[in-house]
Design an enzyme around this catalytic site. Sequence first.
Site, mmCIF file in Angstrom:
data_model
loop_
_atom_site.group_PDB
_atom_site.id
_atom_site.type_symbol
_atom_site.label_atom_id
_atom_site.label_comp_id
_atom_site.label_asym_id
_atom_site.label_seq_id
_atom_site.Cartn_x
_atom_site.Cartn_y
_atom_site.Cartn_z
ATOM 1 N N LYS A 135 -5.791 3.799 4.009
ATOM 2 C CA LYS A 135 -5.384 5.049 3.356
ATOM 3 C C LYS A 135 -6.527 5.870 2.767
ATOM 4 C CE LYS A 135 -1.858 5.757 4.059
ATOM 5 N NZ LYS A 135 -1.421 6.059 5.457
ATOM 6 N N HIS A 138 -9.578 -2.136 9.415
ATOM 7 C CA HIS A 138 -9.526 -2.135 7.950
ATOM 8 C C HIS A 138 -10.104 -3.451 7.414
ATOM 9 C CE1 HIS A 138 -7.220 1.486 7.993
ATOM 10 N NE2 HIS A 138 -6.140 0.956 8.489
ATOM 11 N N SER A 180 -1.889 6.933 -2.278
ATOM 12 C CA SER A 180 -1.553 7.039 -0.861
ATOM 13 C C SER A 180 -1.059 5.693 -0.327
ATOM 14 C CB SER A 180 -2.798 7.514 -0.094
ATOM 15 O OG SER A 180 -2.522 7.667 1.256
HETATM 16 P P1 A3P Z 1 -2.121 11.066 1.522
HETATM 17 O O1 A3P Z 1 -1.144 9.933 1.548
HETATM 18 O O2 A3P Z 1 -2.796 11.206 0.185
HETATM 19 O O3 A3P Z 1 -1.537 12.345 1.975
HETATM 20 P P2 A3P Z 1 -5.311 6.670 6.640
HETATM 21 O O4 A3P Z 1 -5.455 7.435 7.905
HETATM 22 O O5 A3P Z 1 -6.523 5.888 6.272
HETATM 23 O O6 A3P Z 1 -4.062 5.864 6.671
HETATM 24 O O7 A3P Z 1 -5.189 7.719 5.472
HETATM 25 C C1 A3P Z 1 -4.047 8.516 5.338
HETATM 26 C C2 A3P Z 1 -4.328 9.559 4.291
HETATM 27 O O8 A3P Z 1 -5.251 10.526 4.831
HETATM 28 C C3 A3P Z 1 -3.078 10.309 3.888
HETATM 29 O O9 A3P Z 1 -3.297 10.699 2.540
HETATM 30 C C4 A3P Z 1 -3.139 11.485 4.858
HETATM 31 O O10 A3P Z 1 -2.355 12.588 4.473
HETATM 32 C C5 A3P Z 1 -4.621 11.814 4.785
HETATM 33 N N1 A3P Z 1 -5.069 12.625 5.921
HETATM 34 C C6 A3P Z 1 -4.859 12.420 7.237
HETATM 35 N N2 A3P Z 1 -5.354 13.426 7.963
HETATM 36 C C7 A3P Z 1 -5.895 14.293 7.090
HETATM 37 C C8 A3P Z 1 -6.562 15.552 7.232
HETATM 38 N N3 A3P Z 1 -6.756 16.124 8.418
HETATM 39 N N4 A3P Z 1 -7.007 16.175 6.102
HETATM 40 C C9 A3P Z 1 -6.828 15.602 4.893
HETATM 41 N N5 A3P Z 1 -6.192 14.420 4.690
HETATM 42 C C10 A3P Z 1 -5.733 13.770 5.784
#
Ligand code: A3P
Length: 353
Positions: A91, A155, A186
């Site tokens: 996340k 991860h 998140s």
């Molecule tokens: P939030 O839950 O705070 O919205 P991962 O890919 O490591 O699982 O992380 C997911 C997090 O990255 C989520 O955060 C998601 O919304 C955010 N995320 C994914 N794509 C993004 C983008 N293009 N710009 C900003 N945040 C992004």
Amino acid sequence: MIVLVTSIIVVAFAAVCWILSMRPIDRISLVIRFATKLGLHNIFSRPELYQATISNGYRVLLSGRLASYVLEEALNFKMRPDDVIVATYTKSGTTWMQEIVWLVCNDADIKTAKATGLLDRYGFLEVPHAMPAFGKGFQALEQWPTDKRRFIKTHLPFQLLPYELQTQGRGKMICVARNPKDNCVSFYHFHRMNKVLPDPGSWSDFLSKFCSGELMLGSWFDYVHKYWQVYQNRKDSMYFVSYESLKRDLKKEIENLAKFLERDLTHEQIDAIAKHCSFSSMSKNQATNYSSVARSGVMNFQTSKFMRKGEVGDWKNHFTINQNDAFDRMYRERTKDWTLEFEFELGNDTAKK
Ligand code: A3P
């Protein structure tokens, strides 16, 4: 009749021998594939966390009893010199970085990126192949065509990466880290909507577990700091960037990444990648927004979307004043010797959407 019974016994014996000769990870994949075919894959939902000690002595919290077999295999995974690895604490912007990196390495080929889901362009190192809704897993990475560059997501804590990666900088590794308050928020919402993770309980229970490192794959502090320390001596093969820096100036970070990955991109290509990788664009894009996983039933988007908010500072909507004070005290103490700093908010003038 005798011939029939003998044939059945021979076939059954051959099948048992075949299954016994498999590596545990291949056996797990077979069971998962079989269970999925029968529609029984929900038996993997809401697993309990358990502490496993991996053969190199590293102790780690895992979800699902079988996960340690996969990690044992991952330790001996054979790297290729041109591998690209995106390594993150869950996340912290993995999906975002995966999309950017893939486009940087593929001449900003947005057409192919839109037509091919991210789950098919990357392999997930610590997941057995055929796990429902996880796309390509460990075995798919092993069988990846040798004339095609491998894109790998993980991860895993640094200490559980393939030995070849731990001891030598093979391939190119990109690490993203996110300020722990937003990372925790998140992760909390991700637990709420993701059936292959344990039930998160209340926000305050979840926050305490995050602080004490009792979530899957352990402590954010240990995880992030270890990667940061290794990065100090491996800048030719490793790149470390924060979620907040990506958010602050995406184009600049894409340029930096292109340099690190030794890709010569035009200004137009960089602009196109930045536009395609904005939160609003990625959250609408079926190749990146995990809607296929939601359709499979593993994630429940009614509870929370995968592309949830994509902001710096959403923690302010979750932490009470007391929780925040306690977190700040603990954070100061745990990071007092670190050279790594995080931003917990961005001024509106600098945060680019
Ligand atoms: P939030 O839950 O705070 O919205 P991962 O890919 O490591 O699982 O992380 C997911 C997090 O990255 C989520 O955060 C998601 O919304 C955010 N995320 C994914 N794509 C993004 C983008 N293009 N710009 C900003 N945040 C992004």
